[in-house]
Design a protein around this motif. Structure first.
Motif, PDB file in Angstrom:
ATOM      1  N   UNK A 157      20.944 -40.810  15.874  1.00 26.79           N
ATOM      2  CA  UNK A 157      21.861 -40.954  14.410  1.00 26.79           C
ATOM      3  C   UNK A 157      22.721 -39.535  14.405  1.00 26.79           C
ATOM      4  N   UNK A 158      21.862 -38.421  14.336  1.00 31.46           N
ATOM      5  CA  UNK A 158      22.472 -37.305  14.241  1.00 31.46           C
ATOM      6  C   UNK A 158      23.542 -37.026  15.375  1.00 31.46           C
ATOM      7  N   UNK A 159      23.326 -37.445  16.563  1.00 31.04           N
ATOM      8  CA  UNK A 159      24.151 -37.262  17.409  1.00 31.04           C
ATOM      9  C   UNK A 159      25.421 -37.959  17.420  1.00 31.04           C
ATOM     10  N   UNK A 160      25.363 -39.398  16.769  1.00 31.54           N
ATOM     11  CA  UNK A 160      26.640 -40.001  16.472  1.00 31.54           C
ATOM     12  C   UNK A 160      27.458 -39.309  15.552  1.00 31.54           C
ATOM     13  N   UNK A 161      26.717 -38.873  14.421  1.00 30.25           N
ATOM     14  CA  UNK A 161      27.495 -38.149  13.265  1.00 30.25           C
ATOM     15  C   UNK A 161      28.401 -36.868  14.014  1.00 30.25           C
ATOM     16  N   UNK A 163      17.679 -45.770  -0.389  1.00 28.61           N
ATOM     17  CA  UNK A 163      17.891 -44.462  -1.049  1.00 28.61           C
ATOM     18  C   UNK A 163      17.272 -43.171  -0.041  1.00 28.61           C
ATOM     19  N   UNK A 164      16.072 -43.523   0.534  1.00 30.61           N
ATOM     20  CA  UNK A 164      15.679 -42.608   1.611  1.00 30.61           C
ATOM     21  C   UNK A 164      16.815 -42.327   2.583  1.00 30.61           C
ATOM     22  N   UNK A 165      17.599 -43.180   2.973  1.00 28.16           N
ATOM     23  CA  UNK A 165      18.410 -43.194   4.218  1.00 28.16           C
ATOM     24  C   UNK A 165      19.769 -42.071   3.535  1.00 28.16           C
ATOM     25  N   UNK A 166      20.027 -42.640   2.481  1.00 29.08           N
ATOM     26  CA  UNK A 166      21.175 -41.712   1.784  1.00 29.08           C
ATOM     27  C   UNK A 166      20.758 -40.207   1.535  1.00 29.08           C
ATOM     28  N   UNK A 167      19.325 -39.980   1.242  1.00 25.72           N
ATOM     29  CA  UNK A 167      19.007 -38.517   1.120  1.00 25.72           C
ATOM     30  C   UNK A 167      18.764 -37.833   2.394  1.00 25.72           C
ATOM     31  N   UNK A 181      20.984 -38.587   4.997  1.00 21.32           N
ATOM     32  CA  UNK A 181      22.214 -38.174   5.258  1.00 21.32           C
ATOM     33  C   UNK A 181      22.965 -36.897   4.619  1.00 21.32           C
ATOM     34  N   UNK A 182      22.222 -36.818   3.599  1.00 25.22           N
ATOM     35  CA  UNK A 182      22.802 -35.646   2.733  1.00 25.22           C
ATOM     36  C   UNK A 182      22.343 -34.234   3.439  1.00 25.22           C
ATOM     37  N   UNK A 183      21.099 -34.045   4.166  1.00 25.92           N
ATOM     38  CA  UNK A 183      20.954 -33.008   4.941  1.00 25.92           C
ATOM     39  C   UNK A 183      21.889 -32.687   6.110  1.00 25.92           C
ATOM     40  N   UNK A 184      22.432 -33.627   6.535  1.00 30.28           N
ATOM     41  CA  UNK A 184      23.481 -33.786   7.859  1.00 30.28           C
ATOM     42  C   UNK A 184      24.837 -33.819   7.024  1.00 30.28           C
ATOM     43  N   UNK A 185      25.310 -33.232   5.630  1.00 31.57           N
ATOM     44  CA  UNK A 185      26.278 -33.312   5.264  1.00 31.57           C
ATOM     45  C   UNK A 185      27.310 -34.615   5.167  1.00 31.57           C
ATOM     46  N   UNK A 186      26.735 -35.704   5.183  1.00 31.78           N
ATOM     47  CA  UNK A 186      27.220 -36.967   5.001  1.00 31.78           C
ATOM     48  C   UNK A 186      26.976 -37.530   3.637  1.00 31.78           C
ATOM     49  N   UNK A 187      27.969 -37.383   2.784  1.00 26.22           N
ATOM     50  CA  UNK A 187      27.547 -37.511   1.262  1.00 26.22           C
ATOM     51  C   UNK A 187      28.314 -39.033   1.034  1.00 26.22           C
ATOM     52  N   UNK A 188      27.565 -40.085   0.671  1.00 25.26           N
ATOM     53  CA  UNK A 188      28.019 -41.508   0.293  1.00 25.26           C
ATOM     54  C   UNK A 188      28.825 -41.538  -0.905  1.00 25.26           C
ATOM     55  N   UNK A 189      29.262 -42.493  -1.236  1.00 24.82           N
ATOM     56  CA  UNK A 189      30.040 -42.790  -2.666  1.00 24.82           C
ATOM     57  C   UNK A 189      29.366 -42.782  -3.686  1.00 24.82           C
ATOM     58  N   UNK A 190      28.064 -43.635  -3.554  1.00 23.76           N
ATOM     59  CA  UNK A 190      27.163 -43.530  -4.697  1.00 23.76           C
ATOM     60  C   UNK A 190      26.581 -42.098  -4.925  1.00 23.76           C
ATOM     61  N   UNK A 229      32.743 -39.351  -0.319  1.00 27.81           N
ATOM     62  CA  UNK A 229      33.743 -39.922   0.107  1.00 27.81           C
ATOM     63  C   UNK A 229      33.551 -41.055   1.309  1.00 27.81           C
ATOM     64  N   UNK A 230      32.232 -41.006   1.797  1.00 26.28           N
ATOM     65  CA  UNK A 230      31.864 -41.744   2.864  1.00 26.28           C
ATOM     66  C   UNK A 230      31.440 -43.155   2.117  1.00 26.28           C
TER      67      UNK A 230
END
Length: 835
Positions: free
Chosen positions: A426-430, A455-459, A461-470, A474-475
């Motif tokens: 997942x990190x490699x895909x990002x 919610x655990x997935x969204x959190x 993703x934050x550590x890898x600088x992927x911020x969702x709209x919720x 802007x992701x």
């Protein structure tokens, strides 16, 4: 008569000839078959009559044979008369020739005088009426030439039958009076300068064919052949063209060509491309100092100079490649479907999501339940719009496939399992999506499971600088379930919304351009490649070039195996018609001609081979590498897979297993079934054949069984990697582990003649074992390591002495033992190593 000297010949005396020795006039005659015959010889004497010349020079009279009938010269009157007549004829003929020569000189003087007077006017008139003059000259000259040849033949016949040469002179004089009138019949007198030019040509022909100009034999006159060689019509035509060029000052119109030059070319090939004779090209090379024959090879720089020397335009093959890709005008572009790449960790539901979208069951047919090859599909959503999906494998070995999928995509759909959260792939895909500057849409899958936590997935993703709209980013993120079909339409809407923001357009009315996603070899079809079209429209019959291969589109198939006539921008398709296996990631461009495609493919192949031959290391690095390789152990393998992407992934994974002691050496890698050539190569290099989703043919199986070649078949990539890791671990040298068994202190030294110096010891730690190794330690320093010669307890030889007992120890070939030293007893154990 005067008596002559015997033995000499004279005209004034008869010749004395002796008779033969034949007896009675008979001669013996021999034949070739061995028989002989006697024949009679009869001597016949002929009488001669002599003629004498009168003293006054009158006609000689014939004398009758008899006294006074012979001349002092020995000739008869008839012979003398014949000779006198021949001399008179020769004198008369020479006079005729002299008169003919004088006539020629007068004609030449008149012609030169006439040319000097009319030189300027003739040149100007010839410039204006050059074409008309040529036509009139051709007709009159050819007809007159034929007439002159005919008259020359008649003259030769007359001369051979005894006509006097003076007849030619009379003919010449009579003909000279009215020759001009006869020669110019039918020509208008309105152009006197034109008549002058024609007259000049006729005189030249007359001079060429007159009787005294050239000797003509009877055979040549009757057969129409001359002893000399006359000019042909083509030679006369070239001479006229040259004179016209000099008069008008214009050069012949030449066709300027664009000559395509590869890196090397033969002289003959270069001359054919310029439409110039090979001899002229060789002469030009010699002038430049290059001694080359027609079959020799010259470089592109020399060939370019030759092309410029002959006035043509030179173009390198690389110049053609530069103009291969071109941009389109904005007004010609139309909307196209978005290309979406599905990426994520293994077993997070990527293929299951695509199955739910296109209503198929591809995931159930995957070996081991994982995708091991890249695939491309086009799905029509509920509102009639189309989306192109590219499925990538999630296993760690398929990094190249994920990178390639990210490079050709417009939008990346990152699939993350709600119960497993973010993983390595997942990190490699990002990272791949960021490197390709592609927007990300997060699909949180498996929300139907009891332990799902979106919610655990969204959190994470934050550590890898992927911020969702919720979370204020802007992701776009969508919670879905591929198994139950929850929120799939919402995911489609999110993808189309993102595509609308990107404003994806392409020009369909042009030659197709695309990129190769995957390639394989199918039995009966040959090389097949999955191509994604970016621009233009690809049709059946188009000629294309892809990397170092080229071909013609024989058939187009979609992901369901249905034949298509064409594919438009943004659509994938399987292309059949390659002349060789292509490499995924190469460009795919349609060209106009097959020759151009062949030249570009050969140029790229040559550049690739030249790049492989280039030595980038220094001499010191090469010697150092050789020393390291001498200590290495190599595992030679031959990899055959069903797809090019799988082959690349296997080779990359095997190379990562290499260490400083054991290394993988890939002898050959390819796609398709295992053939007899692969078996022969494996036997020669002592390699293992690894087959991934392929099998060997009948000939290869026979050779494999006969030569005992090791072949291993796999259908899951991580089974292959684990197996090769175990094989390489077995090739590693084992680790040596030392186990200390016991320690004995030296208390007293005994000198025994039979054994030497024996140490009286007390076992203070562990136990002492005779078969084990021992070392002598003095003041914490090891002074001896070796074997134990003997171990005694109360004069008895024992195998082992336990803790707290006294013993005598004698070391092998060492006597320098002192009280206070310590003797250690230990064993070495080999431990297998793992990669």
């Amino acid at each position: 008569m005067v008596e002559q000297k015997r033995g000499t010949l004279s005209l004034f005396s008869p010749v004395n000839v002796k008779k033969s020795n034949s007896s009675n006039g008979k001669v013996r005659q021999s034949f070739s078959h061995g028989k002989t015959k006697v024949v009679s010889v009869v001597e016949v004497r002929s009488r001669r009559s002599l003629r004498s010349l009168s003293s006054d020079g009158s006609r000689p009279s014939v004398l009758s044979p008899g006294i006074g009938s012979t001349r002092s010269s020995g000739l008869t009157n008839v012979e003398m008369e014949t000779r006198i007549k021949a001399v008179k004829d020769a004198i008369k003929e020479s006079k005729d020739r002299e008169g003919l020569r004088q006539i020629k000189e007068r004609e030449q003087q008149e012609l030169s005088h006439e040319q000097d007077q009319n030189e300027e006017s003739e040149t100007e008139q010839a410039r204006n009426d050059a074409k008309q003059t040529d036509e009139v000259t051709d007709g009159v000259a050819l007809s007159k030439g034929a007439a002159e040849i005919k008259s020359a033949k008649k003259a030769a016949g007359a001369r051979t039958t005894g006509d006097h040469p003076s007849s030619h002179r009379s003919l010449r004089q009579n003909k000279g009076k009215d020759s001009d009138e006869e020669d110019f019949q039918g020509i208008s007198p309105s152009s006197p300068k034109k008549v002058l030019v024609v007259k000049k040509g006729i005189r030249e022909l007359r001079r060429h064919y007159e009787p005294g100009a050239r000797k003509i034999s009877l055979h040549s006159a009757l057969s129409g052949e001359e002893d000399g060689r006359s000019r042909s019509l083509a030679a006369l035509r070239r001479a006229r063209q040259k004179s016209n060029t000099q008069i008008h000052g214009q050069e012949e119109n030449r066709v300027i060509k664009d000559v395509v030059l590869p890196e090397v070319i033969s002289v003959q090939d270069l001359s054919s491309r310029m439409a110039i004779r090979t001899g002229d090209v060789v002469k030009t090379l010699m002038k430049m100092g290059v001694m080359a024959t027609a079959n020799q090879i010259i470089d592109a720089d020399t060939a370019e100079l030759i092309v410029m020397e002959f006035g043509h335009n030179a173009r390198r093959v690389s110049d053609i490649e530069v103009g291969l890709l071109r941009e389109d005008a904005i007004g010609d572009q139309l909307p196209r479907p978005p290309v979406v790449t599905v990426m994520g960790h293994v077993d997070h539901g990527k293929t299951s999501l695509l199955d739910a979208l296109r209503k198929t069951v591809v995931a159930q047919m995957e070996t081991g339940g994982i995708t091991q090859g890249i695939g491309a599909y086009q799905v029509t959503v509920s509102d009639g719009k189309q989306i192109t999906f590219i499925d990538t494998p999630g296993h760690a070995a398929f990094t190249e496939m994920r990178s390639r999928g990210a490079n050709v995509t417009d939008i990346v759909v990152l699939v993350v399992a709600a119960d497993d959260s973010v993983k390595d792939q997942t990190i490699e895909a990002i990272n791949h999506a960021r490197a390709a500057s592609s927007p990300i849409v997060v699909a949180i899958n498996k929300i139907d499971k009891p332990d799902a936590n979106p919610d655990n997935v969204r959190k994470d993703l934050l550590s890898h600088e992927v911020v969702v709209e919720s979370y204020g980013g802007d992701v776009i993120d969508v919670e879905i379930s591929a198994k139950t079909g929850t929120n799939l339409q919402k995911l489609e809407e999110a993808i189309l919304l993102q595509a609308e923001m990107l404003d994806l357009k392409a020009n369909p009315n042009r030659d197709a351009e695309g990129i190769v996603i995957e390639s394989k070899v199918e039995k009966g079809l040959g090389p097949v490649a999955t191509v994604l079209i970016n621009k233009g429209t690809l049709r059946v019959g188009d000629i294309f070039v892809s990397g170092a291969v080229y071909g013609k589109v024989r058939a187009i198939r979609d992901h369901l195996g249905k034949n298509l006539r064409e594919i438009r921008p943004g659509a994938p398709g399987e292309i059949i018609g390659f002349n060789g296996p292509t490499i995924p990631g190469d460009d795919f461009v349609v060209v106009g001609m097959e020759t151009k495609a062949r030249e570009i493919a050969s140029y790229r192949d040559r550049k690739k081979r030249e790049h492989a031959w280039v030595v980038t290391s220094s001499a010191e690095q090469i010697f150092t590498q050789r020393k390291v390789e001498e200590k290495l152990q190599f595992l030679s393998v031959i990899v055959k897979a069903d797809m090019q992407g799988s082959s690349e992934a296997i080779c990359a994974s095997l190379l990562k297993l290499s260490t400083n002691e054991v290394s993988v050496k890939i002898i050959h890698s390819g796609i398709g079934e295992i053939t007899e050539n692969d078996a022969s190569l494996a036997k020669a290099s002592r390699a293992i054949i690894l087959g991934f989703n392929v099998r060997s043919n009948m000939q290869a199986r026979d050779q494999i069984s006969r030569d005992h070649i090791q072949v291993r078949y796999y259908s899951i990539i991580y089974d292959l990697i684990d197996d090769m890791r175990a094989v390489m671990s077995g090739m590693l040298a084992p680790d040596i582990k030392e186990n200390v068994l016991g320690v004995a202190d030296v208390r007293k030294i005994f000198d025994i003649s039979k054994f030497g110096r024996v140490a009286g010891c007390m076992v203070v730690e562990g136990h002492m074992k005779r078969s084990a190794k021992s070392r002598l330690v003095r003041d914490g320093v090891i002074v001896y390591t070796g074997e134990m010669r003997s171990l005694r307890r109360n004069k008895d030889d024992v195998k082992e002495v336990k803790l707290g007992f006294e013993c005598g120890i004698c070391l092998e070939n060492y006597n320098d033992i002192h009280p206070g030293d310590a003797i250690e007893c230990f064993e070495l154990e080999e431990v297998a190593r793992q990669l």
